[in-house]
Motif scaffolding. Structure first.
Motif, PDB file in Angstrom:
ATOM      1  N   PRO A   9      22.594  11.838  36.147  1.00  0.00           N
ATOM      2  CA  PRO A   9      23.216  11.023  37.209  1.00  0.00           C
ATOM      3  C   PRO A   9      23.649  11.836  38.427  1.00  0.00           C
ATOM      4  O   PRO A   9      23.897  11.268  39.489  1.00  0.00           O
ATOM      5  N   ASN A  10      23.752  13.150  38.265  1.00  0.00           N
ATOM      6  CA  ASN A  10      24.138  13.991  39.388  1.00  0.00           C
ATOM      7  C   ASN A  10      22.990  14.214  40.376  1.00  0.00           C
ATOM      8  O   ASN A  10      23.196  14.706  41.477  1.00  0.00           O
ATOM      9  N   MET A  11      21.791  13.882  39.964  1.00  0.00           N
ATOM     10  CA  MET A  11      20.639  14.050  40.843  1.00  0.00           C
ATOM     11  C   MET A  11      20.587  12.888  41.820  1.00  0.00           C
ATOM     12  O   MET A  11      20.666  11.727  41.418  1.00  0.00           O
ATOM     13  N   LYS A  12      20.427  13.205  43.069  1.00  0.00           N
ATOM     14  CA  LYS A  12      20.560  12.181  44.107  1.00  0.00           C
ATOM     15  C   LYS A  12      19.382  12.216  45.076  1.00  0.00           C
ATOM     16  O   LYS A  12      19.564  12.237  46.287  1.00  0.00           O
ATOM     17  N   ILE A  13      18.190  12.230  44.524  1.00  0.00           N
ATOM     18  CA  ILE A  13      16.992  12.298  45.362  1.00  0.00           C
ATOM     19  C   ILE A  13      16.876  11.038  46.221  1.00  0.00           C
ATOM     20  O   ILE A  13      16.954   9.920  45.723  1.00  0.00           O
ATOM     21  N   LYS A  14      16.724  11.235  47.513  1.00  0.00           N
ATOM     22  CA  LYS A  14      16.559  10.128  48.456  1.00  0.00           C
ATOM     23  C   LYS A  14      15.162  10.097  49.062  1.00  0.00           C
ATOM     24  O   LYS A  14      14.630   9.035  49.370  1.00  0.00           O
ATOM     25  N   THR A  15      14.586  11.287  49.260  1.00  0.00           N
ATOM     26  CA  THR A  15      13.288  11.397  49.939  1.00  0.00           C
ATOM     27  C   THR A  15      12.294  12.126  49.054  1.00  0.00           C
ATOM     28  O   THR A  15      12.604  13.192  48.510  1.00  0.00           O
ATOM     29  N   ILE A  16      11.119  11.543  48.925  1.00  0.00           N
ATOM     30  CA  ILE A  16      10.042  12.162  48.147  1.00  0.00           C
ATOM     31  C   ILE A  16       8.887  12.467  49.093  1.00  0.00           C
ATOM     32  O   ILE A  16       8.375  11.579  49.771  1.00  0.00           O
ATOM     33  N   ALA A  17       8.505  13.731  49.127  1.00  0.00           N
ATOM     34  CA  ALA A  17       7.399  14.167  49.984  1.00  0.00           C
ATOM     35  C   ALA A  17       6.167  14.417  49.129  1.00  0.00           C
ATOM     36  O   ALA A  17       6.266  15.048  48.067  1.00  0.00           O
ATOM     37  N   PHE A  18       5.047  13.933  49.585  1.00  0.00           N
ATOM     38  CA  PHE A  18       3.780  14.130  48.891  1.00  0.00           C
ATOM     39  C   PHE A  18       2.875  15.059  49.690  1.00  0.00           C
ATOM     40  O   PHE A  18       2.691  14.865  50.899  1.00  0.00           O
ATOM     41  N   ASP A  19       2.315  16.039  49.021  1.00  0.00           N
ATOM     42  CA  ASP A  19       1.204  16.792  49.584  1.00  0.00           C
ATOM     43  C   ASP A  19       0.015  15.838  49.668  1.00  0.00           C
ATOM     44  O   ASP A  19      -0.001  14.799  48.986  1.00  0.00           O
ATOM     45  N   ALA A  20      -0.989  16.187  50.460  1.00  0.00           N
ATOM     46  CA  ALA A  20      -2.144  15.292  50.621  1.00  0.00           C
ATOM     47  C   ALA A  20      -3.371  15.786  49.857  1.00  0.00           C
ATOM     48  O   ALA A  20      -3.781  15.198  48.852  1.00  0.00           O
ATOM     49  N   ASP A  21      -3.953  16.897  50.326  1.00  0.00           N
ATOM     50  CA  ASP A  21      -5.202  17.388  49.736  1.00  0.00           C
ATOM     51  C   ASP A  21      -5.006  17.791  48.271  1.00  0.00           C
ATOM     52  O   ASP A  21      -4.144  18.610  47.948  1.00  0.00           O
ATOM     53  N   ASP A  22      -5.800  17.187  47.403  1.00  0.00           N
ATOM     54  CA  ASP A  22      -5.812  17.479  45.963  1.00  0.00           C
ATOM     55  C   ASP A  22      -4.537  17.038  45.259  1.00  0.00           C
ATOM     56  O   ASP A  22      -4.309  17.381  44.094  1.00  0.00           O
ATOM     57  N   THR A  23      -3.703  16.249  45.969  1.00  0.00           N
ATOM     58  CA  THR A  23      -2.569  15.574  45.343  1.00  0.00           C
ATOM     59  C   THR A  23      -2.763  14.066  45.465  1.00  0.00           C
ATOM     60  O   THR A  23      -2.627  13.329  44.491  1.00  0.00           O
ATOM     61  N   LEU A  24      -3.125  13.622  46.672  1.00  0.00           N
ATOM     62  CA  LEU A  24      -3.411  12.199  46.895  1.00  0.00           C
ATOM     63  C   LEU A  24      -4.907  11.911  46.889  1.00  0.00           C
ATOM     64  O   LEU A  24      -5.331  10.843  46.443  1.00  0.00           O
ATOM     65  N   TRP A  25      -5.683  12.849  47.424  1.00  0.00           N
ATOM     66  CA  TRP A  25      -7.136  12.668  47.447  1.00  0.00           C
ATOM     67  C   TRP A  25      -7.831  13.987  47.152  1.00  0.00           C
ATOM     68  O   TRP A  25      -7.266  15.062  47.288  1.00  0.00           O
ATOM     69  N   HIS A  26      -9.099  13.877  46.749  1.00  0.00           N
ATOM     70  CA  HIS A  26      -9.897  15.052  46.387  1.00  0.00           C
ATOM     71  C   HIS A  26     -10.311  15.818  47.647  1.00  0.00           C
ATOM     72  O   HIS A  26     -10.710  15.217  48.640  1.00  0.00           O
TER      73      HIS A  26
END
Length: 237
Positions: A9-26
């Motif tokens: 409960p102490n974790m308070k993530i608000k923003t999630i960043a995604f890499d693109a190449d080889d994380t979202l697409w090949h």
């Protein structure tokens, strides 16, 4: 590697960043195919494995000047070919190298399995951003082709992904480092800088890793979670 859940409960993530190449697409596989074609083109001058080594040496040498992406790659291809051929390369060969680069720029964007389901599930629960490095025009093109732009609150195309670069992003988002999580395939670019700043990281290995992005040590950290695929992210968020 650490494999903790974000049920704390102490974790308070608000923003999630995604890499693109080889994380979202090949992506890396396309570069490997282009590199193989280049090595075959220069086989008359040098064995293919030696061409590949020389290309990597020149890419590293040029990185600070050109940065990342397909255009930087093509410039390094041309320079490598000139050196490998002893400056005897003909115009037809240069045309072939330019063709390799242009074809690479026009490749379709193929999403990694489950990516869109994950983004649509997380959208609204967190502020989602895209944080990738590379050539601005090329990354914008791939994002548009991917159809994923609608999921992101903010797009950050960076020339580098080191601690100062992430610091700027976090400051721009007006959050604390421990409210930021980065998802990516590169330990060097997506994980270590963020952990060093006090953020959270999810590492999703891709089956091919560019030599420059390899990290030859085990990383243990209580804010690092190792995943096998992107769908597994939903078990922790």
């Amino acid at each position: 590697m650490a494999n903790h859940s974000f049920s704390n409960p102490n974790m308070k993530i608000k923003t999630i960043a995604f890499d693109a190449d080889d994380t979202l697409w090949h992506n890396e596989g396309l570069f490997r195919e282009a590199e193989t074609e280049f090595c075959q083109l220069l086989e008359a001058y040098m064995p293919q494995h030696s061409v590949a080594k020389e290309l990597y040496r020149i890419e590293l040498q040029n990185m600070e000047l050109y940065g990342y992406g397909i255009k930087a790659f093509v410039l390094s291809l041309i320079e490598s070919a000139i050196e490998i051929s002893g400056r005897t390369l003909n115009v037809t060969d240069i045309e072939q190298i330019l063709r390799i680069g242009k074809e690479l720029l026009q490749k379709p964007v193929i999403l990694i399995d489950e990516v869109e389901d994950v983004l649509s599930t997380l959208q609204g629960k967190y502020r989602l951003i895209l944080a990738t490095k590379g050539d601005l025009l090329d990354q914008q093109r791939k994002l548009k082709k991917s159809g994923l732009e609608k999921y992101f609150h903010h797009i950050e195309i960076m020339s580098e992904k080191k601690e100062p670069d992430y610091e700027k992003v976090i400051r721009h988002l007006d959050i604390q480092a421990d409210e930021f999580a980065m998802i990516g395939n590169s330990l060097k670019s997506d994980v270590l800088p963020v952990l060093n700043l006090g953020g959270h990281a999810f590492h999703i290995p891709y089956h091919i890793t560019w030599e420059h992005e390899k990290v030859d040590r085990k990383i243990e950290h209580n804010q690092l979670i190792q995943l096998t695929d992107i769908k597994e992210l939903l078990q922790h968020l």
